[in-house]
Scaffold this motif. Sequence first.
Motif, short mmCIF file in Angstrom:
data_model
loop_
_atom_site.label_atom_id
_atom_site.label_comp_id
_atom_site.label_asym_id
_atom_site.label_seq_id
_atom_site.Cartn_x
_atom_site.Cartn_y
_atom_site.Cartn_z
N GLY A 112 0.82 -1.21 0.00
CA GLY A 112 0.00 0.00 0.00
C GLY A 112 0.85 1.25 0.00
N VAL A 113 0.30 2.32 0.56
CA VAL A 113 1.02 3.59 0.57
C VAL A 113 2.12 3.57 1.62
CG1 VAL A 113 -0.94 4.92 -0.25
CG2 VAL A 113 -0.60 4.65 2.18
N GLN A 114 3.18 4.34 1.36
CA GLN A 114 4.26 4.52 2.32
C GLN A 114 4.42 6.01 2.58
OE1 GLN A 114 7.90 2.54 1.24
NE2 GLN A 114 7.11 0.67 2.13
N PHE A 115 4.70 6.37 3.82
CA PHE A 115 4.81 7.77 4.21
C PHE A 115 6.26 8.12 4.50
CE2 PHE A 115 0.61 6.31 5.41
CZ PHE A 115 -0.19 7.28 4.84
N GLY A 116 6.57 9.37 4.27
CA GLY A 116 7.92 9.83 4.54
C GLY A 116 8.00 11.34 4.39
N HIS A 117 9.20 11.84 4.10
CA HIS A 117 9.43 13.27 3.97
C HIS A 117 10.06 13.59 2.62
CE1 HIS A 117 9.39 13.10 8.46
NE2 HIS A 117 8.71 14.23 8.28
N ASN A 118 9.63 14.71 2.03
CA ASN A 118 10.40 15.34 0.97
C ASN A 118 11.43 16.20 1.67
OD1 ASN A 118 9.21 14.39 -1.39
ND2 ASN A 118 7.57 15.92 -1.28
N VAL A 119 12.69 16.06 1.30
CA VAL A 119 13.75 16.84 1.93
C VAL A 119 14.35 17.77 0.89
CG1 VAL A 119 15.91 16.73 3.22
CG2 VAL A 119 14.23 14.92 3.48
N SER A 120 14.26 19.08 1.14
CA SER A 120 14.78 20.06 0.21
C SER A 120 16.29 20.21 0.37
CB SER A 120 14.10 21.41 0.43
OG SER A 120 14.55 21.97 1.64
N HIS A 121 16.87 21.01 -0.52
CA HIS A 121 18.31 21.25 -0.46
C HIS A 121 18.70 21.94 0.85
CE1 HIS A 121 22.35 22.06 -1.85
NE2 HIS A 121 22.19 23.35 -1.63
N SER A 122 17.80 22.78 1.37
CA SER A 122 18.07 23.45 2.64
C SER A 122 17.65 22.60 3.84
CB SER A 122 17.36 24.79 2.69
OG SER A 122 15.96 24.60 2.61
N ASN A 123 17.35 21.33 3.60
CA ASN A 123 17.01 20.34 4.63
C ASN A 123 15.67 20.60 5.31
OD1 ASN A 123 17.79 17.87 5.68
ND2 ASN A 123 18.62 18.76 7.55
N ARG A 124 14.77 21.31 4.64
CA ARG A 124 13.40 21.45 5.15
C ARG A 124 12.63 20.19 4.77
NH1 ARG A 124 11.34 27.00 6.09
NH2 ARG A 124 9.31 26.08 5.68
N LYS A 125 11.80 19.71 5.69
CA LYS A 125 11.09 18.46 5.47
C LYS A 125 9.59 18.71 5.41
CE LYS A 125 14.73 16.02 7.84
NZ LYS A 125 15.54 17.22 8.09
N THR A 126 8.95 18.18 4.36
CA THR A 126 7.50 18.24 4.24
C THR A 126 6.99 16.81 4.07
OG1 THR A 126 7.67 18.58 1.86
CG2 THR A 126 7.45 20.55 3.22
N ASN A 127 5.80 16.58 4.57
CA ASN A 127 5.23 15.23 4.51
C ASN A 127 4.88 14.85 3.08
OD1 ASN A 127 5.36 14.97 7.27
ND2 ASN A 127 3.33 15.83 7.60
N THR A 128 5.04 13.59 2.76
CA THR A 128 4.67 13.07 1.44
C THR A 128 4.27 11.62 1.57
OG1 THR A 128 5.37 12.91 -0.87
CG2 THR A 128 6.98 12.31 0.78
N MET A 129 3.64 11.12 0.53
CA MET A 129 3.29 9.71 0.50
C MET A 129 3.55 9.16 -0.89
SD MET A 129 -0.81 10.10 0.89
CE MET A 129 -1.39 8.52 0.41
N TRP A 130 3.99 7.90 -0.93
CA TRP A 130 4.23 7.20 -2.18
C TRP A 130 3.19 6.10 -2.29
CZ3 TRP A 130 8.19 8.74 1.03
CH2 TRP A 130 9.11 9.63 0.48
N LYS A 131 2.46 6.11 -3.42
CA LYS A 131 1.43 5.11 -3.63
C LYS A 131 1.98 3.95 -4.44
CE LYS A 131 -2.32 8.42 -3.45
NZ LYS A 131 -3.35 9.12 -4.21
N ALA A 132 1.48 2.77 -4.15
CA ALA A 132 1.89 1.57 -4.90
C ALA A 132 1.34 1.66 -6.32
CB ALA A 132 1.35 0.32 -4.22
#
Length: 61
Positions: free
Chosen positions: A10-30
């Motif tokens: 199913g879906v997996q959750f994690g963070h998008n990490v920018s070059h300045s190391n800011r983290k935003t929530n994201t999800m990857w769908k199967a």
Amino acid sequence: MAKCNICGKGVQFGHNVSHSNRKTNTMWKANVKSVRVKVNGASKKMYVCTSCLRSGAVERA
């Protein structure tokens, strides 16, 4: 909805990490497709991930 009926992937959750190391929530769908498969000799429509389709875990109807 993005959940495989065969392996349960199913879906997996994690963070998008920018070059300045800011983290935003994201999800990857199967990668799930709606396909007709043979179940006990009968044809049934199921959601199956592409890795199960490629491995031969299901037989297409």
